[in-house]
Design a protein around this motif. Structure first.
Motif, PDB file in Angstrom:
ATOM      1  N   VAL A 106       0.850  -1.185   0.000  1.00 36.80           N
ATOM      2  CA  VAL A 106       0.000   0.000   0.000  1.00 36.80           C
ATOM      3  C   VAL A 106       0.882   1.231   0.000  1.00 36.80           C
ATOM      4  O   VAL A 106       1.877   1.289   0.735  1.00 36.80           O
ATOM      5  N   ASP A 107       0.521   2.206  -0.813  1.00 36.93           N
ATOM      6  CA  ASP A 107       1.234   3.483  -0.831  1.00 36.93           C
ATOM      7  C   ASP A 107       1.237   4.056   0.588  1.00 36.93           C
ATOM      8  O   ASP A 107       0.217   4.009   1.285  1.00 36.93           O
ATOM      9  N   ARG A 109       0.964   6.901   1.615  1.00 40.90           N
ATOM     10  CA  ARG A 109      -0.006   7.990   1.801  1.00 40.90           C
ATOM     11  C   ARG A 109      -1.442   7.488   1.906  1.00 40.90           C
ATOM     12  O   ARG A 109      -2.337   8.249   2.264  1.00 40.90           O
ATOM     13  N   ASN A 110      -1.685   6.216   1.614  1.00 42.52           N
ATOM     14  CA  ASN A 110      -3.045   5.678   1.606  1.00 42.52           C
ATOM     15  C   ASN A 110      -3.404   5.149   2.996  1.00 42.52           C
ATOM     16  O   ASN A 110      -3.382   3.945   3.264  1.00 42.52           O
TER      17      ASN A 110
END
Length: 166
Positions: A106-107, A109-110
């Motif tokens: 997962v990024d 920032r997510n």
């Protein structure tokens, strides 16, 4: 009522539509059809009386005992209803042929996805930097008490082989 089932080729257009509203680089219909038909993937959809409302795609993992969550998506208008959790539970239950772990990334920032995965019993691993951005790998490990005797025998044999390699 939501039902989880194996994706059919007739679901491809609904899957494309969902992805196009959620992702910067959504899956294209030919690639989705290929994934649905592939024996190397597990493609599940969530469906209710209105049609397909979400999907999860699992692919080969980094080793023989794992699989990767390649995509999980729920239509924007149906999020926060437990559909993603139902899809992830079905993905966990679909682990077979010696698969013991699910991996995804997962990024950084997510935050919503990170929170969802933590709620789904995935553990957050160390941050990884790639040419496409920074990601957190997440891993789910099947509970030992849910494993068949064949799974347990396979784990014991792998541990024995690994200990001899050292």
């Amino acid at each position: 009522m939501i039902q989880i089932r194996t994706a059919k080729t007739t679901d491809a257009s609904h899957i494309c539509e969902t992805e196009s509203t959620l992702f910067a680089k959504p899956g294209k219909e030919p690639a989705i059809l290929k994934a649905i038909r592939s024996a190397a993937t597990t493609f599940l959809v969530a469906e209710d009386e209105s049609g397909v409302v979400g999907h999860v795609l699992l692919g080969k993992g980094d080793d023989v005992a794992s699989a990767k969550v390649l995509v999980i998506a729920v239509r924007k208008d149906r999020q926060r209803e437990g559909i993603g959790s139902a899809l992830m539970d079905a993905a966990k239950k679909s682990l077979k042929n010696g698969k013991l772990r699910l991996h995804t990334r997962v990024d950084v920032r997510n935050l919503a996805a990170q929170k969802f995965l933590a709620k789904s019993l995935f553990s957050n691993q160390q941050e990884v930097s790639t040419e496409t951005g920074n990601f957190y790998p997440f891993m789910y490990e099947a509970p030992m008490d849910n494993l068949s005797s064949a799974h347990i025998a396979m784990i014991a044999a792998k541990r024995k082989r690994d200990s001899k390699a050292c």
